[in-house]
Design a protein around this motif. Structure first.
Motif, PDB file in Angstrom:
ATOM      1  N   LEU A  92      -7.383   8.372  -1.385  1.00 35.20           N
ATOM      2  CA  LEU A  92      -6.538   7.559  -0.517  1.00 35.20           C
ATOM      3  C   LEU A  92      -6.799   7.877   0.950  1.00 35.20           C
ATOM      4  O   LEU A  92      -6.884   6.972   1.784  1.00 35.20           O
ATOM      5  CB  LEU A  92      -5.060   7.758  -0.862  1.00 35.20           C
ATOM      6  N   ILE A 101       0.816   0.156  -2.415  1.00 33.51           N
ATOM      7  CA  ILE A 101       0.450   1.571  -2.319  1.00 33.51           C
ATOM      8  C   ILE A 101       0.811   2.282  -3.624  1.00 33.51           C
ATOM      9  O   ILE A 101       0.033   3.065  -4.161  1.00 33.51           O
ATOM     10  CB  ILE A 101       1.155   2.256  -1.131  1.00 33.51           C
ATOM     11  N   CYS A 105      -1.763   4.124  -6.225  1.00 33.29           N
ATOM     12  CA  CYS A 105      -1.556   5.507  -6.669  1.00 33.29           C
ATOM     13  C   CYS A 105      -1.555   5.598  -8.194  1.00 33.29           C
ATOM     14  O   CYS A 105      -2.189   6.489  -8.770  1.00 33.29           O
ATOM     15  CB  CYS A 105      -0.229   6.053  -6.134  1.00 33.29           C
TER      16      CYS A 105
END
Length: 190
Positions: free
Chosen positions: A105, A85, A89
């Motif tokens: 996202l 994750i 990002c």
């Protein structure tokens, strides 16, 4: 299709246990099991509802220096989300503003606020191996995790398999007698 790929990869991490640590990462001393802690790996959207994906990470007590240390798990130091994750990002934040990254996202079924994205973008996690898919850079850690999840019937994958998929070295990387520093120990293989 991308949302399904990402969602299945992250859902496969729910309940995974990380329990391996051979020696203390600080001093190389022997460790004894202490407890098992739940850590948030990701927050995903399922049928419009938020679902927290949790993994379990064993903590150990060093019998030599007395420190508590965690088993090897796919988390960067001082982050509250799993490394795939964080990687996603960072890759997206190199191409667009933080608020748009949060929107992308969310469209993929991942919940991360723009402040968290901004905080991750201000840190140096090193080079992130990536591939472009559907016009977006996706971290190999997330793609490898989705490949590991294929064929599983919504069950968790094995901890060592998840570590390898996320690009982390195996649990036995701690040097005996503390010959490597914790910073060297925590570097990811490229």
């Amino acid at each position: 299709m991308l949302a399904d790929l990402v969602g299945n990869a992250l859902a496969s991490m729910d309940g995974v246990k990380f329990t391996d640590l051979d020696a203390c990462p600080s001093c190389g001393g022997p460790v004894a099991g202490h407890d098992l802690r739940a850590k948030r790996f990701a927050v995903i959207l399922e049928h419009g509802e938020e679902r927290t994906i949790r993994v379990y990470v064993k903590r150990f007590y060093c019998q030599k220096c007395g420190r508590l240390c965690y088993a090897d798990a796919p988390f960067y130091q001082d982050t509250r989300l799993g490394s795939p994750i964080v990687d996603l990002c960072l890759l997206l934040s190199h191409q667009m503003p933080f608020n748009r990254v949060a929107q992308y996202l969310k469209a993929m079924g991942i919940v991360v606020d723009r402040g968290t994205i901004r905080n991750y973008a201000s840190r140096d996690f090193g080079a992130i191996p990536a591939a472009e898919l559907f016009g977006l850079p996706l971290p190999l850690s997330l793609l490898n995790l989705s490949i590991s999840a294929i064929g599983r019937e919504r069950g968790p994958i094995v901890g060592a398999e998840a570590l390898a998929a996320c690009g982390f070295p195996p649990a036995d990387r701690a040097a005996p007698q503390g010959r490597r520093s914790p910073k060297e120990r925590d570097q990811r293989y490229e």
